[in-house]
Design a protein around this motif. Structure first.
Motif, short mmCIF file in Angstrom:
data_model
loop_
_atom_site.label_atom_id
_atom_site.label_comp_id
_atom_site.label_asym_id
_atom_site.label_seq_id
_atom_site.Cartn_x
_atom_site.Cartn_y
_atom_site.Cartn_z
N UNK A 157 5.73 -0.83 2.29
CA UNK A 157 5.90 0.20 3.22
C UNK A 157 4.80 -0.22 4.26
N UNK A 158 4.06 -1.07 4.01
CA UNK A 158 2.90 -1.39 4.98
C UNK A 158 2.61 -2.91 4.87
N UNK A 159 1.46 -3.26 4.92
CA UNK A 159 1.26 -4.97 5.04
C UNK A 159 0.86 -5.50 3.85
N UNK A 160 1.62 -5.05 2.84
CA UNK A 160 1.40 -5.59 1.49
C UNK A 160 1.43 -7.19 1.36
N UNK A 161 2.59 -7.85 1.93
CA UNK A 161 2.69 -9.28 2.01
C UNK A 161 1.67 -9.87 2.75
N UNK A 162 1.50 -9.46 3.82
CA UNK A 162 0.14 -9.87 4.74
C UNK A 162 -1.15 -10.14 3.86
N UNK A 163 -1.41 -8.86 3.22
CA UNK A 163 -2.65 -9.17 2.49
C UNK A 163 -2.65 -9.83 1.28
N UNK A 164 -1.43 -9.76 0.70
CA UNK A 164 -1.40 -10.78 -0.39
C UNK A 164 -1.50 -12.31 -0.06
N UNK A 165 -0.71 -12.50 1.13
CA UNK A 165 -1.01 -14.04 1.60
C UNK A 165 -2.51 -14.41 1.98
N UNK A 185 -4.83 -15.02 -1.05
CA UNK A 185 -4.68 -16.39 -1.43
C UNK A 185 -5.51 -17.35 -0.59
N UNK A 186 -5.54 -16.74 0.48
CA UNK A 186 -6.20 -17.90 1.65
C UNK A 186 -7.60 -17.54 1.48
N UNK A 187 -8.17 -16.64 0.83
CA UNK A 187 -9.42 -16.35 0.78
C UNK A 187 -10.01 -17.07 -0.34
N UNK A 195 -3.26 -7.90 -7.00
CA UNK A 195 -3.01 -6.57 -7.11
C UNK A 195 -3.71 -5.59 -6.33
N UNK A 196 -4.96 -5.91 -5.94
CA UNK A 196 -5.53 -5.11 -5.05
C UNK A 196 -5.41 -5.13 -3.61
N UNK A 197 -4.57 -6.35 -3.27
CA UNK A 197 -4.16 -6.52 -1.93
C UNK A 197 -3.04 -5.70 -1.46
N UNK A 198 -1.99 -5.75 -2.78
CA UNK A 198 -0.89 -4.90 -2.39
C UNK A 198 -1.46 -3.56 -2.45
N UNK A 199 -2.29 -3.10 -3.23
CA UNK A 199 -2.71 -1.82 -3.19
C UNK A 199 -3.09 -1.22 -2.07
N UNK A 200 -4.34 -1.92 -1.34
CA UNK A 200 -4.84 -1.78 -0.28
C UNK A 200 -3.87 -1.52 1.02
N UNK A 201 -2.91 -2.31 0.91
CA UNK A 201 -2.03 -1.82 1.95
C UNK A 201 -1.21 -0.60 1.91
#
Length: 378
Positions: free
Chosen positions: A11-19, A22-24, A239-245
C-alpha cells in the motif's frame, strides 16, 4: 474462497524500500530502516523508546525478562487473549492468573483484578482487544495500590487513544504486532515500546542476545561482551524496510479501516435491533479505536456455527476468535483462574469476525450483501 478474512498487500513504498535496504549493504537488524521505524513508533505511541522485534511474542518475552519474573511470581491477565500473553510469563517459570473480561469492551475487568492480587503478584498484563484500550485509569490505580507493574499487550492497538494518551504509553512497557493480520504489517514483526526509563538500557541488552553491543556502537564502552540474559530478538532490515513503508502511511490506512468499520456498524444496526446479533460497543467521547476488527455476537453458539458455515458456503471466511486460555490444556497446566469466568466463556462461544483488511472497502458491498443474506436465514 472469494473473500478471505485477511488479505495482506502493498500500500506504500514497500518494494522501493526493500530494494534500497539491499543497496545499503546491511540486511541484519538495527540498520537504517529499523531506526526510522523505531522513531515513528515512538511518535505514534508517546513512549520514551521503541525497539523493533521479530514479533509481538518476542516483545512480550522481553518484557517478562525485564520484570525479572521467576517461579515465585504471578501475573494477572485476561483469559481471552492469544497464547503469547501467557507464554511469555510461563517461559520465565511464573504463573499466569486468569481473570474475566468486561462484556462491553471485551477487555480485562478491573473489578476482577484486585481480587486476584496476592503477595506473589508482580505485574498486570492488559490486552487491548480489537484495538479498544482497557480502562487504564482504574487499572493503574490498582497497580499503584499494590506496587505492581503494568505491561500492555497492544498487539492490536497501534494508533488507538484514550483521554489524550495513545496505546503503548500507559504501562511501563507495551508490545505491538506487525503480523500480516494486523493493521500495519511486515509479514512477521513486532515492537516493544518503553515508557518507564528504568527499562530502556537493559531492554537494548536483552534484545542484543544479552550483550552491550548497542552501547559499544554508541561509543559508551570500548568493547562489547555478554552481560545479561538475552536472545536474538531483532528483525532484519528487509522486514524493517517493508514495515517503515506501512508505518509512514499508518494514519491513512487506519482512516480507511475506520470507514469500513463504520459501514459494517451502520448496515448491521437493524439486525441488532431485531435481536439477531450484538454489535461492538461504541466508545464514549475521549476514546478511539483503530478498527482492528469488526466482530459480532450471535445469540447462541449454534447460530454462530450456522453463520460461519453459511458465509463459507458463499465464499467468505469469518472466523471465531480465542479459545479461552483458562480452559486450554496448557492454561490448566501452567496457570490458574481467579473468580468466575462466565463472560469470557460466553463471549468466546458466540463471537465471529467479519473480513477486515487494508482495501476491504473494494469488496465490502459483496461482503455485506452475503452477510445480510446469511443473517436473514438464521
Amino acid at each position: 474462497m472469494k473473500i478471505p478474512f485477511n488479505r495482506p498487500g502493498l500500500h506504500g513504498r514497500e518494494l522501493e524500500y526493500i530494494q534500497d535496504a539491499i543497496k545499503r549493504g546491511k540486511l541484519a537488524g538495527d540498520g537504517h530502516y529499523t531506526s526510522l521505524s523505531n522513531a515513528l513508533i515512538v511518535d505514534y505511541t508517546g513512549a520514551q523508546s521503541a525497539l523493533l522485534t521479530h514479533s509481538a511474542t518476542a516483545a512480550l518475552e522481553m518484557a517478562a525478562i525485564l520484570l525479572d519474573l521467576g517461579p515465585e511470581d504471578e501475573v494477572i491477565m485476561p483469559s481471552y487473549t492469544f497464547v503469547s500473553t501467557a507464554n511469555a510469563v510461563v517461559l520465565r517459570g511464573a504463573t499466569p492468573v486468569f481473570v474475566d473480561i468486561r462484556r462491553d469492551t471485551l477487555n480485562i475487568d478491573p473489578e476482577k483484578i484486585e481480587a486476584a492480587v496476592t503477595s506473589k503478584t508482580k505485574a498486570i498484563f492488559v490486552v487491548h482487544y480489537a484495538g479498544v484500550i482497557c480502562d487504564m485509569k482504574a487499572i493503574q490505580a490498582i497497580a499503584d495500590r499494590h506496587d505492581l507493574i503494568v505491561v500492555e499487550d497492544a498487539a492490536q492497538a497501534l494508533l488507538s487513544e484514550q483521554d489524550g494518551k495513545k496505546a503503548g504509553s500507559f504501562g511501563a512497557m507495551a508490545a505491538f504486532s506487525f503480523h500480516e493480520t494486523k493493521n500495519i504489517i511486515s509479514g512477521e514483526g513486532g515492537a516493544l515500546s518503553i515508557s518507564d526509563p528504568r527499562f530502556i538500557e537493559r531492554a537494548e541488552i536483552i534484545r542484543e542476545k544479552g550483550t552491550n553491543r548497542k552501547q559499544f556502537f554508541r561509543g559508551a564502552v570500548d568493547k562489547y561482551t555478554w552481560v545479561d540474559l538475552g536472545s536474538s530478538y531483532l528483525p532484519s532490515e528487509l522486514t524493517a524496510s517493508f514495515l517503515f513503508a506501512q508505518l509512514e502511511i499508518a494514519k491513512d490506512l487506519t482512516k480507511n479501516r475506520l470507514a469500513a468499520w463504520d459501514r459494517y456498524h451502520t448496515i448491521l444496526a437493524t439486525y441488532e435491533a431485531d435481536g439477531v446479533i450484538e454489535r461492538p460497543t461504541v466508545l464514549p467521547q475521549g476514546q478511539t479505536h483503530n478498527a482492528h476488527m469488526y466482530q459480532i455476537l450471535l445469540s447462541t453458539p449454534e447460530l454462530r456455527e450456522n453463520f460461519i458455515a453459511g458465509m463459507k458456503a458463499q465464499g467468505v471466511i469469518t472466523p471465531f476468535h480465542y479459545v479461552p486460555l483458562h480452559s486450554a490444556p496448557a492454561g490448566k497446566r501452567f496457570g490458574r483462574s481467579e473468580g468466575d469466568m462466565s463472560v469470557t466463556d460466553d463471549i468466546s462461544a458466540r463471537l465471529v469476525r467479519l473480513p477486515m483488511f487494508a482495501g476491504v472497502d473494494a469488496e465490502q458491498d459483496e461482503i455485506i450483501e452475503i452477510t445480510c443474506s446469511v443473517l436473514d436465514t438464521l
